[in-house]
Design a protein around this motif. Sequence first.
Motif, short mmCIF file in Angstrom:
data_model
loop_
_atom_site.label_atom_id
_atom_site.label_comp_id
_atom_site.label_asym_id
_atom_site.label_seq_id
_atom_site.Cartn_x
_atom_site.Cartn_y
_atom_site.Cartn_z
N GLY A 4 0.81 -1.21 0.00
CA GLY A 4 0.00 0.00 0.00
C GLY A 4 0.85 1.26 0.00
O GLY A 4 0.55 2.23 -0.70
N VAL A 5 1.92 1.25 0.78
CA VAL A 5 2.81 2.41 0.84
C VAL A 5 3.55 2.59 -0.48
O VAL A 5 3.55 3.67 -1.07
N GLN A 6 4.18 1.54 -0.95
CA GLN A 6 4.97 1.66 -2.17
C GLN A 6 4.10 1.99 -3.38
O GLN A 6 4.48 2.81 -4.23
N GLY A 7 2.94 1.36 -3.45
CA GLY A 7 2.04 1.65 -4.57
C GLY A 7 1.63 3.11 -4.62
O GLY A 7 1.58 3.72 -5.69
N ALA A 8 1.34 3.68 -3.46
CA ALA A 8 0.94 5.09 -3.42
C ALA A 8 2.13 6.00 -3.74
O ALA A 8 1.98 6.98 -4.49
N PRO A 42 2.00 14.92 -3.65
CA PRO A 42 2.18 14.24 -2.37
C PRO A 42 1.04 13.26 -2.14
O PRO A 42 -0.05 13.42 -2.67
N VAL A 43 1.30 12.25 -1.32
CA VAL A 43 0.26 11.30 -0.96
C VAL A 43 -0.52 11.84 0.23
O VAL A 43 0.06 12.40 1.16
N SER A 44 -1.83 11.67 0.20
CA SER A 44 -2.68 12.00 1.34
C SER A 44 -3.08 10.69 2.01
O SER A 44 -3.96 9.98 1.51
N TRP A 45 -2.44 10.36 3.12
CA TRP A 45 -2.60 9.07 3.77
C TRP A 45 -3.80 9.07 4.70
O TRP A 45 -4.05 10.03 5.42
N VAL A 46 -4.53 7.96 4.71
CA VAL A 46 -5.73 7.83 5.55
C VAL A 46 -5.71 6.46 6.21
O VAL A 46 -5.53 5.44 5.55
#
Length: 543
Positions: A316-320, A330-334
């Motif tokens: 999930g982290v790497q894909g985003a 930037p990624v908006s993490w939830v």
Amino acid sequence: MFARLVRAAIPTQRRVAVEASASPWWRTAVVYQVYLRSFADGNGDGIGDLSGLRSRLPYLAWLGVDALWINPHYPSGGADGGYDVVDYRAVDPDYGDVTDVEDLVTEARRLGLRVVLDVVPNHTSDRHPWFRAALADPASPEAARYHFAPPSDEPPNNWQSLFGGPAWSRTPDGRWYLHLFAPQQPDLNWRDPAVAADFEKTLRFWLDRGVSGFRVDVAYGLFKDAGLRDNPGAYSPTLFGHGPEQAMTWNQPEVHDVWRRWRSICDEYPDTMLVGEVCLADLEQVALYSRPDELHQSFSFRLLKSPWSAEAFAEGVQGALDAFGAVDAPVSWVLGNHDKDRLVTRFGGGSVGAARARAAALLLLALPGSAYVYAGDELGLPQALVPDEAKRDPIFLRSGGARAGRDGCRVPLPWNASPNVGFSAEGAADPWLPIPSGWAEHAVSRQTWDDGSMLKLYRRALALRAEHPALGSGAATVSTRGDVLTLRCTGEGRTVRCVVNMGGGTVLVRSAGTVLLSSAPQAHSPGRSLALPPDSAVWLAED
């Protein structure tokens, strides 16, 4: 008393007014999501409101977040927690009035906080003046602003509501109208220019009152297949979002032009932003909504929907990082929000779920990009058990009780040990959802004095994130070894490792450097290795 304590604890630099930032604030902001109805009741009617929220702003400044996003505050039909809007440029009397929003923004800025509102462009309430006019006269201009089909024995196509059942309902004169959510939420027809023009007025109305942007509900929707063709597959909840089976209802190419126009409006108001709810299975498609001329951000829900495993979280982290990096966004993490079961419960419940939620918080707040924290997750709230007779969620009601609904993550926040847990004053009306037995065990007043509490962990993590350029910004790499996930973050020549043990046994972690923070107080360091307990995380600053 707690309000006085919080005000005294706010660092001096947090008391200055918000100023325009050299680097856009939203790229690395920690945004606190306020479910307004359940946050704080200022007038004693059992419903959270803007005055109650304003009274708790010192708490948010003390906690250390950068901004707050408020779920819909508009006049509503009440069918879906405020997401069935009657008037987009007003405030529901349950919550206050427009002056209360202006006062909230002013006070928030004084404390160093920004305010982000929710906007709902995919559908209105069936009580909206447009829809009422459309029901009264099929030839009216307002009828063209929705999706109507002529009377027939069957619905126009096979589209299904996300809340259960067909996405089409009949009007009193026999026509069909589209609602991809509840029947009380008719979908707007964005091919009619009047719809776009009115929403542009709405954006400017609130931007002129000083808000710092909008969270855009159902940003992947708005346009539907022009021919209303059948979907190739029926709706069924998927792990990460909608895919090709919903090709005719979501993610139509025309929607991107809407965000380009909205972006140009925000560009007229410096330091404002748009963040979109984009529930698509393909992360590369989600990231396209955050191209430089579209929305500033679009949520990455992958971690919110991943099981507790190093492999799943690493993917999930790497894909985003890959998908959003490809469009320089930037990624908006939830990890949690008003639509999902609480973290503690999702991660197993009880002490195991709490330990995992603590570890997940350190991972969330280390990741580069912005982080969205749902109100109550910093308290370690579990999913509340709400009696069926008290539930309000249309998911529960439309499924005949087959689906539990979302009420359990929307129960009012516990602030102290009083009968209404500080959500309302003593002697006030009963809270709009019942307070569970033992809810006061999670109260802010108790956790404030407990150095080992979830609340204190969040506050320490947020303070460290603000101090260390490697946390929340810079570059990151993720790797796994068995049940251990390692996130290596580097910024301004400094590196911090976030190591998460997602397995069932203690592991030894190379600990060259300084332990900044651990989610498990029993973590200890034998020699140059750190003994990391199960379901825990640590931040290590490399020397």
